[in-house]
Design a protein around this motif. Structure first.
Motif, PDB file in Angstrom:
ATOM      1  N   LEU A  14       0.805  -1.215   0.000  1.00  0.00           N
ATOM      2  CA  LEU A  14       0.000   0.000   0.000  1.00  0.00           C
ATOM      3  C   LEU A  14       0.836   1.262   0.000  1.00  0.00           C
ATOM      4  CD1 LEU A  14      -2.996  -0.752   2.376  1.00  0.00           C
ATOM      5  CD2 LEU A  14      -3.074  -0.265  -0.055  1.00  0.00           C
ATOM      6  N   THR A  15       2.143   1.148   0.273  1.00  0.00           N
ATOM      7  CA  THR A  15       2.983   2.330   0.243  1.00  0.00           C
ATOM      8  C   THR A  15       3.327   2.741  -1.185  1.00  0.00           C
ATOM      9  OG1 THR A  15       4.938   0.949   0.438  1.00  0.00           O
ATOM     10  CG2 THR A  15       4.012   1.826   2.473  1.00  0.00           C
ATOM     11  N   PRO A  79      -6.481   2.287   3.966  1.00  0.00           N
ATOM     12  CA  PRO A  79      -6.616   3.332   4.987  1.00  0.00           C
ATOM     13  C   PRO A  79      -7.923   4.104   4.880  1.00  0.00           C
ATOM     14  CG  PRO A  79      -4.985   3.945   3.334  1.00  0.00           C
ATOM     15  CD  PRO A  79      -5.323   2.516   3.096  1.00  0.00           C
ATOM     16  N   GLU A  80      -8.402   4.351   3.659  1.00  0.00           N
ATOM     17  CA  GLU A  80      -9.668   5.071   3.490  1.00  0.00           C
ATOM     18  C   GLU A  80     -10.824   4.260   4.065  1.00  0.00           C
ATOM     19  OE1 GLU A  80     -10.082   8.131   2.401  1.00  0.00           O
ATOM     20  OE2 GLU A  80      -7.903   8.313   2.227  1.00  0.00           O
ATOM     21  N   LEU A  81     -10.784   2.948   3.868  1.00  0.00           N
ATOM     22  CA  LEU A  81     -11.834   2.079   4.397  1.00  0.00           C
ATOM     23  C   LEU A  81     -11.816   2.088   5.922  1.00  0.00           C
ATOM     24  CD1 LEU A  81     -14.019  -0.009   3.452  1.00  0.00           C
ATOM     25  CD2 LEU A  81     -12.292  -1.775   3.838  1.00  0.00           C
ATOM     26  N   LEU A  83     -10.589   4.470   7.976  1.00  0.00           N
ATOM     27  CA  LEU A  83     -10.920   5.774   8.547  1.00  0.00           C
ATOM     28  C   LEU A  83     -12.376   6.158   8.316  1.00  0.00           C
ATOM     29  CD1 LEU A  83      -7.704   7.816   7.659  1.00  0.00           C
ATOM     30  CD2 LEU A  83      -8.388   6.988   9.898  1.00  0.00           C
ATOM     31  N   ASN A  84     -12.949   5.791   7.181  1.00  0.00           N
ATOM     32  CA  ASN A  84     -14.289   6.263   6.835  1.00  0.00           C
ATOM     33  C   ASN A  84     -15.404   5.258   7.107  1.00  0.00           C
ATOM     34  OD1 ASN A  84     -13.903   9.011   5.384  1.00  0.00           O
ATOM     35  ND2 ASN A  84     -12.329   7.705   4.493  1.00  0.00           N
ATOM     36  N   LEU A  85     -15.071   3.990   7.263  1.00  0.00           N
ATOM     37  CA  LEU A  85     -16.095   2.986   7.544  1.00  0.00           C
ATOM     38  C   LEU A  85     -15.863   2.282   8.872  1.00  0.00           C
ATOM     39  CD1 LEU A  85     -18.573   1.381   6.616  1.00  0.00           C
ATOM     40  CD2 LEU A  85     -17.002  -0.223   5.488  1.00  0.00           C
ATOM     41  N   PHE A  86     -14.677   1.690   9.034  1.00  0.00           N
ATOM     42  CA  PHE A  86     -14.413   0.918  10.247  1.00  0.00           C
ATOM     43  C   PHE A  86     -14.375   1.797  11.492  1.00  0.00           C
ATOM     44  CE2 PHE A  86     -12.056  -2.721   7.839  1.00  0.00           C
ATOM     45  CZ  PHE A  86     -13.263  -3.092   7.281  1.00  0.00           C
ATOM     46  N   LEU A  87     -13.681   2.940  11.409  1.00  0.00           N
ATOM     47  CA  LEU A  87     -13.546   3.803  12.585  1.00  0.00           C
ATOM     48  C   LEU A  87     -14.896   4.314  13.091  1.00  0.00           C
ATOM     49  CD1 LEU A  87     -11.754   5.291  14.623  1.00  0.00           C
ATOM     50  CD2 LEU A  87     -11.553   7.157  12.960  1.00  0.00           C
ATOM     51  N   PRO A  88     -15.789   4.855  12.231  1.00  0.00           N
ATOM     52  CA  PRO A  88     -17.100   5.284  12.738  1.00  0.00           C
ATOM     53  C   PRO A  88     -17.904   4.150  13.375  1.00  0.00           C
ATOM     54  CG  PRO A  88     -16.721   6.204  10.562  1.00  0.00           C
ATOM     55  CD  PRO A  88     -15.610   5.224  10.813  1.00  0.00           C
ATOM     56  N   ILE A  89     -17.811   2.946  12.809  1.00  0.00           N
ATOM     57  CA  ILE A  89     -18.542   1.810  13.382  1.00  0.00           C
ATOM     58  C   ILE A  89     -18.030   1.503  14.789  1.00  0.00           C
ATOM     59  CG2 ILE A  89     -18.865  -0.698  13.194  1.00  0.00           C
ATOM     60  CD1 ILE A  89     -19.046  -0.343  10.175  1.00  0.00           C
ATOM     61  N   LEU A  90     -16.714   1.448  14.951  1.00  0.00           N
ATOM     62  CA  LEU A  90     -16.138   1.121  16.260  1.00  0.00           C
ATOM     63  C   LEU A  90     -16.436   2.206  17.292  1.00  0.00           C
ATOM     64  CD1 LEU A  90     -12.665  -0.296  15.149  1.00  0.00           C
ATOM     65  CD2 LEU A  90     -14.653  -1.584  15.942  1.00  0.00           C
ATOM     66  N   LYS A 368      -0.617  -0.421  20.734  1.00  0.00           N
ATOM     67  CA  LYS A 368      -0.961   0.231  19.467  1.00  0.00           C
ATOM     68  C   LYS A 368      -1.796  -0.710  18.604  1.00  0.00           C
ATOM     69  CE  LYS A 368       1.149   3.307  21.314  1.00  0.00           C
ATOM     70  NZ  LYS A 368       0.343   4.328  21.973  1.00  0.00           N
ATOM     71  N   GLY A 369      -2.555  -0.136  17.656  1.00  0.00           N
ATOM     72  CA  GLY A 369      -3.445  -0.951  16.843  1.00  0.00           C
ATOM     73  C   GLY A 369      -3.578  -0.466  15.418  1.00  0.00           C
ATOM     74  N   SER A 370      -4.630  -0.919  14.770  1.00  0.00           N
ATOM     75  CA  SER A 370      -4.792  -0.704  13.331  1.00  0.00           C
ATOM     76  C   SER A 370      -5.031   0.759  12.980  1.00  0.00           C
ATOM     77  CB  SER A 370      -5.953  -1.548  12.819  1.00  0.00           C
ATOM     78  OG  SER A 370      -7.127  -1.238  13.538  1.00  0.00           O
ATOM     79  N   LEU A 371      -5.646   1.540  13.874  1.00  0.00           N
ATOM     80  CA  LEU A 371      -5.882   2.945  13.556  1.00  0.00           C
ATOM     81  C   LEU A 371      -4.563   3.678  13.336  1.00  0.00           C
ATOM     82  CD1 LEU A 371      -7.768   5.311  13.142  1.00  0.00           C
ATOM     83  CD2 LEU A 371      -7.777   5.676  15.620  1.00  0.00           C
ATOM     84  N   SER A 372      -3.545   3.333  14.111  1.00  0.00           N
ATOM     85  CA  SER A 372      -2.236   3.956  13.916  1.00  0.00           C
ATOM     86  C   SER A 372      -1.703   3.659  12.515  1.00  0.00           C
ATOM     87  CB  SER A 372      -1.243   3.441  14.966  1.00  0.00           C
ATOM     88  OG  SER A 372      -1.596   3.866  16.260  1.00  0.00           O
ATOM     89  N   MET A 373      -1.889   2.418  12.057  1.00  0.00           N
ATOM     90  CA  MET A 373      -1.411   2.050  10.722  1.00  0.00           C
ATOM     91  C   MET A 373      -2.209   2.775   9.638  1.00  0.00           C
ATOM     92  SD  MET A 373      -0.875  -2.024  11.444  1.00  0.00           S
ATOM     93  CE  MET A 373       0.133  -2.372  10.032  1.00  0.00           C
ATOM     94  N   ALA A 374      -3.531   2.884   9.834  1.00  0.00           N
ATOM     95  CA  ALA A 374      -4.354   3.591   8.848  1.00  0.00           C
ATOM     96  C   ALA A 374      -3.982   5.069   8.790  1.00  0.00           C
ATOM     97  CB  ALA A 374      -5.831   3.429   9.197  1.00  0.00           C
TER      98      ALA A 374
END
Length: 542
Positions: A14-15, A79-81, A83-90, A368-374
């Motif tokens: 993804l980089t 990362p877009e998925l 930040l915009n889908l997974f993060l609001p759900i959690l 640390k978790g997936s949000l940091s990576m996103a």
């Protein structure tokens, strides 16, 4: 100074620059992959339960072990998925299940750690990173902010293995609800400075003043709008769809308006969970359907986040990144400790003190978790040393998840903060009987009024539940009035303290109402409120 170029060749795909043109998606292949991942997750759940290690850690390890050539090239952590889908759900699910009264009682420690605590920890961590890495300040501060937030999923998973006091769990969950939002605003400020080439204190203050109050107002508005619509819907599935639209839509509207979408979602979730679902018109079926759906949604999102996190990375990268990741963990833990100990020491002058053992867990549980990576993957491609920042974050997150995540349950046991006792379990059992019997009686009343239940059958069932209620109330009353000392009277003391807190909060609410409506004068009300505050602080921790 430590170079990270040796690890860059092992970075996730993804980089690399995104593909151009229209890409045809092999739906059949994606469905097969989805089924395979579900089976892997199920296997991990069974193994983790047998061996007693956290489920999320097992998902990451399983993802690392899956052969990458067997999966489609477009399967990965987008990362877009996130930040915009997974993060609001959690965020929405966590806020929906958060008791606002518990959050309010612990607002001072949560606010200190999530607000100024996040900023100070990021600055201290950034200063240490500057000593270790030959980078400009922009990528240094970006990496520090990204590695300041905590992955609450791993911490709460450890708390389920080793029970902890309710107040400690509330502080951890509450801090996570808000520090993610603070970190996102800080990262937005850093990228703005990068694009504009300059920073002024006015710019930072302006961004914070717009982001947080704006996010709260937006969340309140959409949350109460949802409540109004919610009460007009009789179908539980329609109500469920409405909450999904509010959760995802609030984040998008907040981002579009330039306010904190995360804060807006948190506020909307708190409003709906604490005031929308408590209305008398909300049926038990609607509540059950709603909470079950959001529990499953959060569980599913976490499952795929951590599984994809492991799939995203080459296992060789994890091994090569261990030395640098360990150094980064030491650095951000220094920043965390420099915030937790002083801030919570000062807190004891204004609120109930936080025991030192709890503070130790707040530091060791800084996983640390997936949000940091996103967040790392979402950095502008024009930012200097972007690849190195992503390399550092990916390696640190993976080592942190595996090393800290696996050791956290052991550490919590060593701290001996679990406060389960024989009397405490007895009280909880009686409370369970009371809550379930009264909930059943409420449902019986609804069925009778709707004509779905004949009166004789209603009366028979009602009396059965009433007998359970009377028995539980009698035993609870005898516990509270008993002069007999329990072998371990901790449970009795905790029950009485929690009950006393609820009564004090009810008194404070009544006095505040009287002041607002002009029924009480400040000369009479203020001394009474101060006395209530002293009583509240004097109560022991739960």
């Amino acid at each position: 100074m430590i170079p990270l170029s040796l690890l860059s060749n092992l970075m996730p795909p993804l980089t690399s620059p995104p593909a151009t043109g229209v890409e045809l998606v092999n739906i059949y292949g994606l469905v097969q992959t989805f089924i395979i991942l579900l089976l892997v997750a199920t296997g991990v759940a069974l193994v983790s339960r047998r061996l007693g290690f956290p489920y999320v850690i097992g998902l990451v390890v399983a993802g690392l072990l899956i052969p990458k050539p067997t999966l489609p090239s477009n399967v990965g952590l987008n990362p877009e998925l996130v930040l915009n889908l997974f993060l609001p759900i959690l965020i929405f699910e966590a806020a929906l299940n958060t008791d606002a009264s518990r959050l309010k009682r612990n607002l001072l420690p949560i606010g200190l750690l999530a607000g100024p605590g996040t900023i100070v920890a990021a600055l201290i961590t950034g200063g240490l990173f500057k000593l270790a890495f030959v980078w400009p300040w922009i990528p240094i501060l970006a990496a520090a902010v990204i590695l300041t937030i905590t992955d609450t999923v791993s911490v709460i998973a450890a708390f389920r293995v080793v029970p902890v006091p309710a107040r400690l769990s509330t502080i951890v969950e509450g801090e996570s609800l808000f520090n993610d939002a603070v970190a996102l605003v800080l990262l937005g400020l850093i990228t703005t400075v990068h694009s504009q080439g300059a920073f002024t204190p006015f710019l930072g203050l302006k961004q914070f003043l717009i982001a947080f109050p704006g996010g709260i107002l937006l969340g309140l508005g959409l949350g109460y709008l949802c409540i109004g619509l919610f009460r007009q819907l009789e179908d539980p599935l329609s109500s469920l769809l409405l909450t999904v639209a509010v959760a995802l839509g609030t984040f998008q509207v907040g981002t579009g308006l330039g306010v904190s979408g995360a804060i807006a979602v948190v506020t909307a979730g708190l409003v709906i969970g604490n005031w929308g679902l408590e209305h008398e018109t909300t049926t038990a079926q609607s509540k059950l359907t709603l909470f079950s759906f959001w529990e499953y949604a959060a569980f599913g999102v976490n499952t795929f986040i951590f599984l994809l996190l492991g799939i995203e990375v080459d296992p060789k990268f994890v091994i090569a990144a261990v030395p640098i990741a360990l150094l980064a963990i030491v650095m951000y833990q220094i920043g965390r400790a420099a915030v937790v100990y002083p801030f919570l020491y000062v807190l004891r002058w204004f609120d109930r003190p936080i025991p030192i053992r709890w503070q130790n867990i707040l530091i060791i549980g800084n996983v640390k978790g997936s949000l940091s990576m996103a967040m790392a993957l979402s950095l502008p491609r024009s930012m200097p040393f972007r690849t190195e920042v992503i390399t550092l974050v990916f390696g640190t997150v993976l080592v942190s998840l595996i090393a800290q995540g696996l050791s956290l349950p052991w550490f919590v046991r060593k701290m001996k903060v679990a406060q389960q006792s024989e009397s405490g379990l007895q009280i909880q059992t009686l409370q369970l009987n009371l809550m379930t019997a009264k909930a059943a009686q409420a449902q019986l009343k609804e069925l009778l009024q709707a004509g779905s239940l004949p009166q004789p059958l209603h009366d028979d069932l009602w009396n059965q539940y009433q007998a359970r209620i009377l028995t539980a109330e009698s035993e609870l009353q005898s516990i509270c009035k008993s002069d007999i000392q329990f072998p371990d009277d901790l449970g009795q003391r905790l029950y009485q303290n929690r009950l006393q807190r609820q009564l004090i909060l009810a008194e404070k609410s009544a006095v505040t109402n009287g002041l607002r409506r002009g029924l009480l004068s400040p000369e009479i009300a203020e001394p009474y409120l101060q006395d209530l505050n002293r009583q509240f602080i004097a109560l022991g921790d739960d």
